[in-house]
Every structure is written in C-alpha cells, then in structure tokens.
Scaffold this motif. Structure first.
Motif, mmCIF file in Angstrom:
data_model
loop_
_atom_site.group_PDB
_atom_site.id
_atom_site.type_symbol
_atom_site.label_atom_id
_atom_site.label_comp_id
_atom_site.label_asym_id
_atom_site.label_seq_id
_atom_site.Cartn_x
_atom_site.Cartn_y
_atom_site.Cartn_z
ATOM 1 N N ALA A 141 -14.725 -41.809 25.545
ATOM 2 C CA ALA A 141 -13.407 -42.398 25.816
ATOM 3 C C ALA A 141 -12.678 -41.540 26.832
ATOM 4 N N VAL A 142 -12.125 -42.190 27.836
ATOM 5 C CA VAL A 142 -11.329 -41.522 28.866
ATOM 6 C C VAL A 142 -9.877 -41.925 28.672
ATOM 7 N N MET A 143 -9.006 -40.937 28.560
ATOM 8 C CA MET A 143 -7.583 -41.191 28.318
ATOM 9 C C MET A 143 -6.743 -40.387 29.306
ATOM 10 N N VAL A 177 -13.414 -46.775 27.786
ATOM 11 C CA VAL A 177 -14.655 -46.144 27.328
ATOM 12 C C VAL A 177 -15.735 -46.365 28.378
ATOM 13 N N VAL A 178 -16.442 -45.281 28.717
ATOM 14 C CA VAL A 178 -17.553 -45.368 29.661
ATOM 15 C C VAL A 178 -18.857 -45.136 28.911
ATOM 16 N N ALA A 179 -19.948 -45.635 29.478
ATOM 17 C CA ALA A 179 -21.245 -45.509 28.819
ATOM 18 C C ALA A 179 -22.350 -45.454 29.861
ATOM 19 N N GLY A 180 -23.452 -44.800 29.493
ATOM 20 C CA GLY A 180 -24.598 -44.707 30.387
ATOM 21 C C GLY A 180 -25.558 -43.656 29.886
ATOM 22 N N GLY A 189 -17.441 -36.702 32.385
ATOM 23 C CA GLY A 189 -16.492 -35.861 31.673
ATOM 24 C C GLY A 189 -15.949 -34.753 32.555
ATOM 25 N N ALA A 190 -16.828 -34.135 33.313
ATOM 26 C CA ALA A 190 -16.381 -33.062 34.208
ATOM 27 C C ALA A 190 -15.400 -33.594 35.249
ATOM 28 N N ARG A 191 -15.686 -34.767 35.803
ATOM 29 C CA ARG A 191 -14.787 -35.367 36.792
ATOM 30 C C ARG A 191 -13.445 -35.748 36.160
ATOM 31 N N ALA A 192 -13.515 -36.289 34.940
ATOM 32 C CA ALA A 192 -12.278 -36.700 34.261
ATOM 33 C C ALA A 192 -11.386 -35.489 33.994
ATOM 34 N N LEU A 193 -11.972 -34.419 33.494
ATOM 35 C CA LEU A 193 -11.187 -33.216 33.213
ATOM 36 C C LEU A 193 -10.621 -32.621 34.490
ATOM 37 N N TYR A 199 -10.815 -36.496 27.582
ATOM 38 C CA TYR A 199 -12.162 -37.054 27.546
ATOM 39 C C TYR A 199 -12.790 -36.724 26.197
ATOM 40 N N SER A 200 -13.306 -37.720 25.498
ATOM 41 C CA SER A 200 -13.864 -37.495 24.167
ATOM 42 C C SER A 200 -15.188 -38.235 24.031
ATOM 43 N N VAL A 201 -16.277 -37.488 23.837
ATOM 44 C CA VAL A 201 -17.585 -38.098 23.657
ATOM 45 C C VAL A 201 -17.657 -38.733 22.270
ATOM 46 N N LEU A 202 -18.163 -39.961 22.191
ATOM 47 C CA LEU A 202 -18.243 -40.686 20.929
ATOM 48 C C LEU A 202 -19.554 -40.346 20.206
ATOM 49 N N PRO A 203 -19.546 -40.381 18.876
ATOM 50 C CA PRO A 203 -20.734 -40.010 18.101
ATOM 51 C C PRO A 203 -21.756 -41.137 18.028
ATOM 52 N N VAL A 204 -22.284 -41.544 19.191
ATOM 53 C CA VAL A 204 -23.297 -42.594 19.250
ATOM 54 C C VAL A 204 -24.420 -42.131 20.175
#
Length: 315
Positions: A141-143, A177-180, A189-193, A199-204
């Motif tokens: 998730a990107v916020m 939310v992004v996925a790939g 995540g690095a770009r978002a930060l 930026y929060s990685v989902l548990p999937v």
C-alpha cells in the motif's frame, strides 16, 4: 445507535470486505444461531471445513489465500444474513464488495445462491493460490501521494526499468495498492519513500489483480460456466469499472476480468453515493476496513461496521 425506524428510513449501501480482514474466532458470534446453517452450505459447496476455519483456525492457517477467502466470505454472509433477518424493512440502495467481497455482494443481492457463491469462492481461492505458487508476487500500500495518478506514474517508471509492477487497488485518494514481482515491489518502495510517501508491504505472496493472475482467471472462467446467475438482481457495483449491474448475464465476464484488473474502489464509492443515492455505508464482515475507507472518501457520509455482533452506530 441507529433505531429500527432509522434503519428503515435511510437508504444505505451494503459493503463486503475482501481477504485480509480475517481473524481467529471471527465466526463465534453466530455459532448456534439460525444463520449458522450457512456454514454447512458453504462447507459442502466449497470443500472446506468452514466451521473449523471460523472458530478454531489460527493466524498461519487463515493466512492461506484459499482458506482466508472462504472464511471471510462466510463470516460476511453470516453478518449480512443476521442483519437482513433482524431488519427486513431496511432500504439497501446497492451492494458492493472489495475483491473477494464482490462474491458476497452478489449473493446478498440475489444474483447467486449461497452454494454457488461458495463454489466460486472455493475455486477462485484455489486458482489464485496455485497461480501464486507458480509465479510468486507481492503487494504494498502506498499512502501520502498527492494524487493516485502519481502512484500510477511510479509504477510506469518501474516497468520502464524492466520490472513487473502495476496498480492493483485504487482504494481512496490517499491509498493505492501496487502489485508485481517481489523485486519490483521493493524497488517501488524505495521510490515511494524517496518521494516522502508512506509504504507498507502487505502480508501476501501473490500479485493479485495483475497479469500474474491470468492462469487463475482462466481457471475461474471454467468454474463460472458451471454456476447460474439469476437473470435480474439488486444493483451490484463492479470492481472492474465501478458501474452498477442488475443482470446476471454480465457477471461471468466481469468476475473473470476482476482477477487481472485493478479494483476501482474509490470510484465504486462515488458511484454508490452520486449515482445510486446511498446516504450511508454499512460494512458487513470482520473488521472495519471498508467503513474506514468510506469515511476517508466521504467524511460526511455515515459509515459503520456491523460484523461480529456489533450494533449499527451512525455518528
């Protein structure tokens, strides 16, 4: 607390959550109630021991894609059934569900029987889990971006660098939310930060709602051929295009497309309010994720959860 009179007088949209809201013991409230007979129906149709999942299964078990999906589907359907039986005069303008929740919405709206909904959810969960085993993915998730389009541009830049990354959920103006591939999600995540976003990685371990789910979409299409959608039903707003549908013939194609298309949840909420005159949102299922998202998109529209025996409380 909303009174019975309030519930009957105020038109509301019924929302159903997707995978991720599951928790241990989430079905305990309905054990021994008349609605609990649904558990047997879902178990027989899906091939899972749903009572065990709703009452005893731990976090690790419920993290499995196939088991999480059938569990959340059943708990949400129990919540809706109990509410409907207690408030038959309630005025529902339309139904919508986030990802997996779309199947609960279709059952609640009368497009599918509970058994056929369970068959599809069982097939969908197994197909997605199999696709993820063959091609592992990740989601995050990107916020904090100024506009969802900024996140879409970020994913495009990552793809131009040769990595697999797409927008998977457009949840609200504040959350995309992004996925790939796992590497692509890490790069995003690095770009978002670096942009000052959260930026929060989902548990999937799957890249849901992307081309990684193409094999699952094909498998689901075969399952969809084996169930019958009712010719007409109450309006259900599609994840694929945020349009309301009232004819069952539209759903086999939409359900297959949903697995490889972004969930347009923000647009769905706008459709419910602007086009379908929904004056309130009610979140049927474990947790309160969709109620919280609805309040972010429409701060002035009441939105509350009712799952797990919580009363309707509109503030």
């Amino acid at each position: 607390m909303a009174t019975t009179r309030d519930i009957g007088a105020t038109p509301f949209a019924a929302l159903f959550p997707g995978q991720g809201v599951q928790r241990r013991g989430m079905g305990a409230h309905w054990r021994g109630t008349p609605s609990w007979s649904l558990v047997d129906t879902v178990s027989e149709a899906s091939g899972h021991d749903v009572a065990e999942l709703l009452l005893e299964a731990g976090t690790e078990t419920l993290a499995r894609t196939d088991l999480a999906q059938i569990s959340v589907f059943t708990a949400s359907l129990l919540s809706w059934t109990e509410f409907r039986d207690a408030h038959p005069q309630a005025r529902v303008t339309a139904f919508a569900g986030h990802s997996l929740g779309e199947y609960t919405a279709l059952v609640a709206a009368g497009a599918l029987t509970a058994a056929d909904g369970a068959r599809l959810v069982g097939a969908r969960g197994r197909a997605m889990a199999d696709a993820a085993r063959h091609r592992p993915g990740a989601m995050a998730a990107v916020m904090g971006a100024d506009h969802p389009g900024d996140v879409e541009e970020l994913t495009a830049r990552v793809r131009r660098d040769g990595a697999d990354l797409w927008v998977a959920n457009l949840n609200s103006p504040q959350q995309t939310v992004v996925a790939g591939s796992p590497d692509a999600v890490e790069a995003a995540g690095a770009r978002a930060l670096a942009n000052g976003w959260r930026y929060s990685v989902l548990p999937v371990s799957a890249a849901c709602h992307t081309t990684y789910m193409t094999p699952a979409s094909r498998a689901l299409a075969m399952a969809l051929d084996e169930v019958t959608f009712r010719p007409t039903h109450a309006p259900v707003v599609s994840n694929v295009n945020a349009r309301p549908y009232t004819e069952g013939r539209a759903w086999p194609a939409l359900c297959a497309r949903q697995l490889i298309s972004p969930v347009r949840w923000n647009d769905t909420l706008h459709t419910l309010v602007s086009d379908l005159a929904s004056a309130r949102f009610t979140d049927f299922g474990p947790g309160r994720t969709l109620a919280a998202l609805a309040r972010r998109v429409f701060p002035d529209v009441p939105a509350e959860p009712v799952g797990g025996g919580r009363p309707i409380v509109y503030k």
